[in-house]
Design an enzyme around this catalytic site. Sequence first.
Site, mmCIF file in Angstrom:
data_model
loop_
_atom_site.group_PDB
_atom_site.id
_atom_site.type_symbol
_atom_site.label_atom_id
_atom_site.label_comp_id
_atom_site.label_asym_id
_atom_site.label_seq_id
_atom_site.Cartn_x
_atom_site.Cartn_y
_atom_site.Cartn_z
ATOM 1 N N HIS A 71 0.835 -1.218 0.000
ATOM 2 C CA HIS A 71 0.000 0.000 0.000
ATOM 3 C C HIS A 71 0.863 1.259 0.000
ATOM 4 C CE1 HIS A 71 0.515 -0.658 4.357
ATOM 5 N NE2 HIS A 71 0.208 0.601 4.531
ATOM 6 N N CYS A 155 -32.216 2.385 -8.433
ATOM 7 C CA CYS A 155 -33.289 2.088 -7.477
ATOM 8 C C CYS A 155 -34.638 2.608 -7.960
ATOM 9 C CB CYS A 155 -32.955 2.710 -6.125
ATOM 10 S SG CYS A 155 -32.684 4.486 -6.234
#
Length: 179
Positions: A71, A155
């Site tokens: 990372h 949605c």
Amino acid sequence: MKNIILGVTGSIAAYKAADIVNVLTKDGYNVDVIMTKGGMAFITPLTLQSLSKNRVYTEVFQEDYPREIKHISLAKKADLLLIAPASADIIGKMANGIADDMLSSVVLAIKDIPRYIAPAMNTNMYENPIVQDNLARLKKYGFQIIEPKEARLACGDLGKGAMADVDVIIQTVKKCFEG
Ligand SMILES: Cc1cc2nc3c(=O)[nH]c(=O)nc-3n(C[C@H](O)[C@H](O)[C@H](O)COP(=O)(O)O)c2cc1C
């Protein structure tokens, strides 16, 4: 070659990340994709690996090369960070300094490069003052927001929250490098 980190998080718009990776890779950018668990619920790492020609990162604790901390090395190598789509969750984590997965850990380890996020979520989520406060906080810290658009959402609701069009996102990235 410019190195772009593309974060992909848990939104239906994650499928559009395939187009973003495809175009940027074909246009000569190196794209390192980092996916959250949410992102992987919508699109597979294999798809983005095949399009980016790079391994896709999903786990902060999977260290394949003992001589590097992935990372950190990913963050150091990057010329630009783009998170598209950016979920309410990753926005909240970033605004609060949380680093509990690969993407949020890389975000905190990044220094002095352009950082863009393209939020995508339901209108109520987007307009929620908590999310708006988090976005304002990220802007204060130098993140640039690629504004979501108004559309009929997955949605069924009509309102602001759909991820910006892929070509708007691509143009934003390219303009950043041009000038
Ligand atoms: C079908 C479905 C669609 C979703 N779409 C969104 C979305 O567009 N934006 C969002 O912020 N969260 C959305 N969520 C919820 C996130 O996936 C959830 O908050 C998840 O914890 C995000 O994790 P991540 O940020 O680590 O990817 C959706 C969930 C489901 C089941």
